[in-house]
Scaffold this motif. Structure first.
Motif, PDB file in Angstrom:
ATOM      1  N   TYR A 111       0.812  -1.214   0.000  1.00 55.20           N
ATOM      2  CA  TYR A 111       0.000   0.000   0.000  1.00 55.20           C
ATOM      3  C   TYR A 111       0.844   1.262   0.000  1.00 55.20           C
ATOM      4  O   TYR A 111       0.334   2.358  -0.213  1.00 55.20           O
ATOM      5  N   HIS A 114       0.345   3.038  -3.189  1.00 55.97           N
ATOM      6  CA  HIS A 114      -0.868   3.866  -3.197  1.00 55.97           C
ATOM      7  C   HIS A 114      -0.556   5.256  -2.648  1.00 55.97           C
ATOM      8  O   HIS A 114      -0.944   6.280  -3.251  1.00 55.97           O
ATOM      9  N   PHE A 115       0.152   5.294  -1.517  1.00 52.14           N
ATOM     10  CA  PHE A 115       0.468   6.599  -0.925  1.00 52.14           C
ATOM     11  C   PHE A 115       1.501   7.348  -1.758  1.00 52.14           C
ATOM     12  O   PHE A 115       1.511   8.591  -1.769  1.00 52.14           O
ATOM     13  N   HIS A 116       2.345   6.628  -2.480  1.00 57.95           N
ATOM     14  CA  HIS A 116       3.262   7.279  -3.414  1.00 57.95           C
ATOM     15  C   HIS A 116       2.489   8.033  -4.495  1.00 57.95           C
ATOM     16  O   HIS A 116       2.853   9.167  -4.849  1.00 57.95           O
ATOM     17  N   ARG A 117       1.427   7.427  -5.005  1.00 57.42           N
ATOM     18  CA  ARG A 117       0.605   8.112  -6.011  1.00 57.42           C
ATOM     19  C   ARG A 117      -0.161   9.288  -5.412  1.00 57.42           C
ATOM     20  O   ARG A 117      -0.268  10.348  -6.021  1.00 57.42           O
ATOM     21  N   GLU A 118      -0.739   9.044  -4.227  1.00 63.83           N
ATOM     22  CA  GLU A 118      -1.605  10.056  -3.628  1.00 63.83           C
ATOM     23  C   GLU A 118      -0.818  11.237  -3.050  1.00 63.83           C
ATOM     24  O   GLU A 118      -1.339  12.348  -2.984  1.00 63.83           O
ATOM     25  N   HIS A 119       0.417  10.977  -2.635  1.00 61.90           N
ATOM     26  CA  HIS A 119       1.185  12.018  -1.942  1.00 61.90           C
ATOM     27  C   HIS A 119       2.623  12.068  -2.475  1.00 61.90           C
ATOM     28  O   HIS A 119       3.572  11.696  -1.773  1.00 61.90           O
ATOM     29  N   GLU A 153      -2.547  -3.523  -3.687  1.00 59.97           N
ATOM     30  CA  GLU A 153      -1.715  -2.724  -2.782  1.00 59.97           C
ATOM     31  C   GLU A 153      -2.142  -3.029  -1.344  1.00 59.97           C
ATOM     32  O   GLU A 153      -3.162  -2.549  -0.878  1.00 59.97           O
ATOM     33  N   ILE A 282      -7.052   3.801   4.190  1.00 59.96           N
ATOM     34  CA  ILE A 282      -7.570   3.631   2.830  1.00 59.96           C
ATOM     35  C   ILE A 282      -9.083   3.617   2.905  1.00 59.96           C
ATOM     36  O   ILE A 282      -9.677   2.737   3.532  1.00 59.96           O
TER      37      ILE A 282
END
Length: 318
Positions: A111, A114-119, A153, A282
Motif C-alpha cells: 500500500y 498507493h500513498f506514493h501516487r496520492e502524496h 496494494e 484507505i
C-alpha cells in the motif's frame, strides 16, 4: 481459468489457491520449497524465462505472491537487493507469460505505492529503497506483460492458513503476551485479511483487471490495533500513548546502528517516523471488519506457532 500462483505456500498465496478452486478454476501452486500442496518447487529470484515458460504453458493467468518485504535490512546499498527480490522476478515472470500467450495477471504489492501516487510530496521512492522497488515492480510487470496486470496494494494482512501466519506477527504476539507495557504513538494503518485479499485477487483475474487496487477493510490507529491484538492473546491491557519525539529518536538511533554495521533498511529509519506517525488509511473502512482475522492470527498459544511464523522472506504475507 487455469492460474499459476507463485508464492503459493505463503499466507495469502494459500488463500488465493483455495479461493480459485472454490470458484471452479484450476490452479498450479509454485513455491520456493517443496511441501504438501506445492506442485512445483522453484525460486522465483533465480528462475529464467525459459524455466518459467515451461511452468506457464497452458495457463490463462498468473499470480505473483512472493517478494522481499520491508523488514529486511541488507548490506548497503539496499535498493539492488529489493529490486532483485521484487522487480526482477516479476519482469521475467510476465515476459514468460506474454510469450506463452497468457492474458491476465495479479501482482501482490504494497500500500506504500498507493500513498506514493496520492502524496508525491512525501518523496517515498526517493527516501525508501523498499518503496522504490515496489513502484518499479508494478511498472516492470506491466511493461513486460503487455496485457492486464492488476496490482493489489496491501496494508497489514491478518489471518491464518494452517500454521502459516503473517511474517510480522511473531514479535507482536510475544510483546502482547509479555508483562511489558503496551505503548503506541499517534497514527495508524489500514488493515485487511488474507481471505479478503484472495477474494479481490480472483475477482481481478476473472475480470482481467489491469488496475491498481488498494485494499483496506478497516482503518485502525496503532492503539486500537495493539489493544485488539492483546485481547486476542487473552491478555487484554491498556495501551498507553507514546510521544512522537520518542519514536523519532528511537528510529534515528536504529538508523545509526544500521549504518555502523554497514547495513541499510528498506524503510529509512531517519524518515520512517513521517510514515508511522501518519494515519495510513484507505477509504472509510468498516468497524470490526478484521476482528475475526486478528483472533485467528493471535488467538492460539505463542509456543504453538511462533517458530513457524514467516518461514521464508520470498513469500510475501504483508
Amino acid at each position: 481459468m487455469r492460474i499459476l500462483v507463485v508464492g503459493a505456500s505463503g499466507l495469502v498465496g494459500q488463500h488465493i489457491v483455495g479461493r480459485l478452486r472454490r470458484r471452479g478454476h484450476e490452479s498450479t501452486a509454485v513455491a520456493r520449497t517443496r511441501r504438501a500442496g506445492v506442485d512445483h518447487a522453484l525460486d522465483a529470484t533465480t528462475a529464467t524465462v525459459a524455466d518459467l515458460r515451461t511452468l506457464l504453458a497452458g495457463h490463462d493467468g498468473v499470480v505473483f505472491a512472493a517478494g522481499v518485504d520491508d523488514r529486511d535490512v541488507p548490506r548497503k546499498p539496499a535498493y539492488p537487493v529489493f529490486f532483485k527480490g521484487n522487480a526482477e522476478p516479476v519482469t521475467r515472470l510476465l515476459t514468460a507469460a506474454r510469450e506463452e500467450g497468457l492474458t491476465r495477471a495479479v501482482v501482490l504489492g504494497s500500500y506504500y505505492t498507493h500513498f506514493h501516487r496520492e502524496h508525491p510530496e512525501w518523496r517515498l521512492t526517493e527516501l525508501h529503497p523498499y518503496i522504490r522497488s515496489r513502484v518499479e515492480q508494478a511498472r516492470a510487470a506491466r511493461a513486460a506483460g503487455g496485457f492486464p496486470v492488476a496490482v493489489l496494494e496491501l496494508p497489514f494482512v491478518f489471518g491464518r492458513a494452517g500454521n502459516r501466519l503473517p511474517n510480522w506477527s511473531g514479535p507482536l504476539e510475544r510483546w502482547a503476551r509479555s508483562r511489558s507495557p503496551l505503548v503506541a504513538p499517534p497514527g495508524g494503518s489500514a488493515a485487511t485479511t488474507a481471505a479478503r485479499v484472495a477474494e479481490v485477487a480472483v475477482e481481478a483475474l476473472e475480470d482481467a483487471s489491469g488496475a491498481d487496487i488498494p485494499i483496506g477493510d478497516e482503518n485502525l490507529t496503532w492503539r486500537e490495533m495493539f489493544a485488539r491484538i492483546a485481547a486476542a492473546t487473552g491478555n487484554p491491557r491498556r495501551v498507553r500513548s507514546l510521544s512522537p519525539a520518542v519514536v523519532r529518536v528511537g528510529l534515528r538511533l536504529t538508523g545509526l546502528v544500521h549504518a555502523f554495521a554497514g547495513k541499510e533498511s528498506g524503510l529509512d529509519p531517519a524518515h520512517l517516523s513521517n510514515l508511522l506517525l501518519r494515519e495510513l488509511f484507505i477509504g472509510g473502512g468498516t468497524a470490526g471488519a478484521v476482528d475475526d482475522a486478528i483472533r485467528d492470527t493471535f488467538g492460539s498459544r505463542a509456543d504453538d506457532h511462533l517458530g513457524r511464523v514467516g518461514e521464508t522472506r520470498s513469500e510475501t504475507d504483508q
